[in-house]
Enzyme design. Structure first.
Site, PDB file in Angstrom:
ATOM      1  N   HIS A 307     -21.416 -19.288   7.225  1.00  0.00           N
ATOM      2  CA  HIS A 307     -20.440 -20.062   6.446  1.00  0.00           C
ATOM      3  C   HIS A 307     -19.632 -20.929   7.391  1.00  0.00           C
ATOM      4  O   HIS A 307     -19.324 -20.531   8.509  1.00  0.00           O
ATOM      5  CB  HIS A 307     -19.494 -19.110   5.691  1.00  0.00           C
ATOM      6  CG  HIS A 307     -18.791 -19.758   4.554  1.00  0.00           C
ATOM      7  ND1 HIS A 307     -17.641 -20.484   4.722  1.00  0.00           N
ATOM      8  CD2 HIS A 307     -19.101 -19.829   3.236  1.00  0.00           C
ATOM      9  CE1 HIS A 307     -17.254 -20.965   3.548  1.00  0.00           C
ATOM     10  NE2 HIS A 307     -18.127 -20.582   2.628  1.00  0.00           N
ATOM     11  N   ASP A 365     -23.541 -16.134  -1.687  1.00  0.00           N
ATOM     12  CA  ASP A 365     -24.872 -16.327  -2.299  1.00  0.00           C
ATOM     13  C   ASP A 365     -25.848 -15.218  -1.956  1.00  0.00           C
ATOM     14  O   ASP A 365     -26.983 -15.222  -2.448  1.00  0.00           O
ATOM     15  CB  ASP A 365     -25.442 -17.677  -1.827  1.00  0.00           C
ATOM     16  CG  ASP A 365     -24.612 -18.829  -2.359  1.00  0.00           C
ATOM     17  OD1 ASP A 365     -24.195 -19.687  -1.560  1.00  0.00           O
ATOM     18  OD2 ASP A 365     -24.326 -18.830  -3.573  1.00  0.00           O
TER      19      ASP A 365
END
Ligand code: SDX
Length: 430
Positions: A307, A365
């Site tokens: 991320h 996700d």
């Protein structure tokens, strides 16, 4: 924001003083708005890794601590104690609603869940095997051709109506995109069902028999919506803000956000992650894929990992992981091979020096696809569900920007490294 502090910059012998603005939480920012005028230089930050594009009161992320707050409330508390429509109210208006405010908001949203009957025709122009995200980009953009009474962005009332319409209609449009892709008739929304139950009903009910929504599944769906609702200035939110800064109508701006979210580096990662877990297939094949992810010459990345902001566990991934166990137990899906691969892949990756050194952790996700697949959704519906969940975040950030009197069109500059000025050469002389 207090701006008593400042930083000094020396540019070719000229000293420039830059104010430092201090936030409620997070890093200070250097205010460079006057830099080009004072020093005739731009800053350079492709991907905006060190750039604050705006000030905002909506969502705060601490990437090092793995914290996420909506209007100051930690995501863990909202996921456990609140529900999505209450989170929508909080993101839109800044405070948790009273009972009366919640009832009024719920009624307003419920009464906007149907789409104009003419919009059904748009779906018939698509191939049945079109990706639902392609359908959603098209149909949501087309909303600006139907709801002219809420496209004047200078009118706060129209901004409010457009916001409620988008939050209310996105689940209906996403469900219609799903039904169209499987050749089943559209199912109209029902006002007697709550937001998440209504979405599940529109997706899985058929006219031929009654469909009962399992309240526990509706609760899990609602929690997934909450976990995806907003996330500071991510790529799709920045797209919505930039589109909105030109004065484009809110429906067109949200369509732009949906288009950006579709990318596998962003919201498309939930579909790509489940497809990756399926491709790995069994635990014994994990080392092969870990090696691919670490190989500089191999473009493969572990989807659902890493991320831009989180250099610790994504707090949403933690909640999603707990929810995955609950939902699979509820559905009697034990020893789900995909979940086993996911948990073992997470364990191995988090012990591997490459991932540890680069601070790569599972993100939102990584587990969401496992839950959605268990609930009966095809992988192609994972990102549309992310899009409908994020619509409230996009529209809240859009409203904040449009309502700011300082708002101006976003127009970044560049470092030009192309050809120097030169004269045209006639064809015969080249
Ligand atoms: C979302 O921004 C948001 O808030 C987004 C989101 C939201 O709610 O809106 O949180 C939703 O988009 C979550 C992210 C979903 N994407 C994925 O899961 C796709 C896989 N992840 C990567 O593509 C990547 O981690 C990004 C795109 C998410 C972040 O990329 P960055 O910040 O540009 O980091 P990077 O590409 O510079 O990576 C840093 C290093 C690199 O190695 P070096 O060049 O330093 O040697 O880490 C490596 C990368 O190669 N790396 C990975 C990796 N992610 C980064 N290596 C293997 N597998 C990965 N997943």
């Amino acid at each position: 924001m207090a701006d008593s502090k400042s930083a000094k910059l020396l540019v070719e012998g000229k000293e420039i003083e830059l104010p430092i603005l201090s936030p409620t939480a997070g890093p200070d920012v250097l205010d460079i708005r006057k830099l080009y005028g004072q020093a005739d230089v731009f800053t350079y930050d492709p991907g905006f890794t060190s750039t604050a594009s705006c000030d905002s009161t909506i969502t705060y992320i601490d990437g090092d601590k793995g914290e996420l707050w909506y209007r100051g409330y930690p995501i863990e508390q909202l996921a456990a104690k609140s529900h999505y429509l209450e989170v929508c109210y909080l993101l839109l208006y800044g405070e948790l609603p009273t009972e009366d405010q919640m009832k009024d908001f719920e009624t307003r949203v419920t009464r906007h869940t149907m789409v104009h009957e003419q919009m059904h025709n748009f779906f018939r122009g698509f191939r049945r095997d079109a990706h639902p995200m392609a359908t959603m980009v098209g149909v949501v953009g087309a909303m600006s051709a139907f709801y002219h009474d809420s496209t004047d962005i200078s009118d706060p009332l129209q901004r409010e109506i457009a916001s409620v319409r988008l939050i209310a209609k996105l689940p209906t449009i996403a469900a219609m995109a799903y039904k169209y892709s499987i050749g089943q008739p559209f199912v109209y929304p029902r006002n007697d069902l709550d937001y998440a139950a209504n979405f599940l009903h529109m997706c899985f009910a058929v006219p031929a028999e009654p469909y009962h929504v399992d309240p526990a599944l509706a609760r899990a769906m609602d929690r997934i919506f909450t976990l995806h609702a907003d996330h500071e200035q991510n790529a799709s939110t920045s797209t919505v803000r930039l589109a909105g800064s030109s004065g484009a109508n809110p429906f067109a701006c949200i369509a732009a956000g949906i288009a950006c979210l579709w990318g596998p580096a962003h919201g498309g990662a939930n579909q790509a992650c489940l497809e990756m877990l399926r491709e790995i297939g069994t635990v014994d094949r994990i080392p092969e894929y870990i090696a691919k992810a670490k190989d500089k010459n191999d473009p493969f990345r572990l989807m659902g990992f890493g991320h831009r902001v989180y250099k610790n566990f994504d707090p949403r991934a933690k909640v999603m992981k707990e929810s995955a166990d609950e939902v699979l137990d509820l559905l009697g899906v034990h020893n789900n091979p995909t979940l086993q691969v996911a948990k073992e892949l997470e364990r191995i990756a988090l012990e591997d020096e490459y991932f540890v050194s680069k601070k790569l952790y599972p993100n939102v996700d990584f587990y969401s696809g496992i839950i959605l697949e268990a609930m009966g959704f095809p992988t192609s519906m994972f990102t549309p569900i992310f899009a409908l969940s994020r619509t409230v975040g996009w529209i809240s950030q859009w409203k904040e920007m449009i309502g700011d009197p300082q708002n101006k069109i976003g127009r970044p500059r560049q470092l030009y490294v192309g050809a120097d000025k030169r004269d045209y050469v006639d064809l015969g002389k080249r």
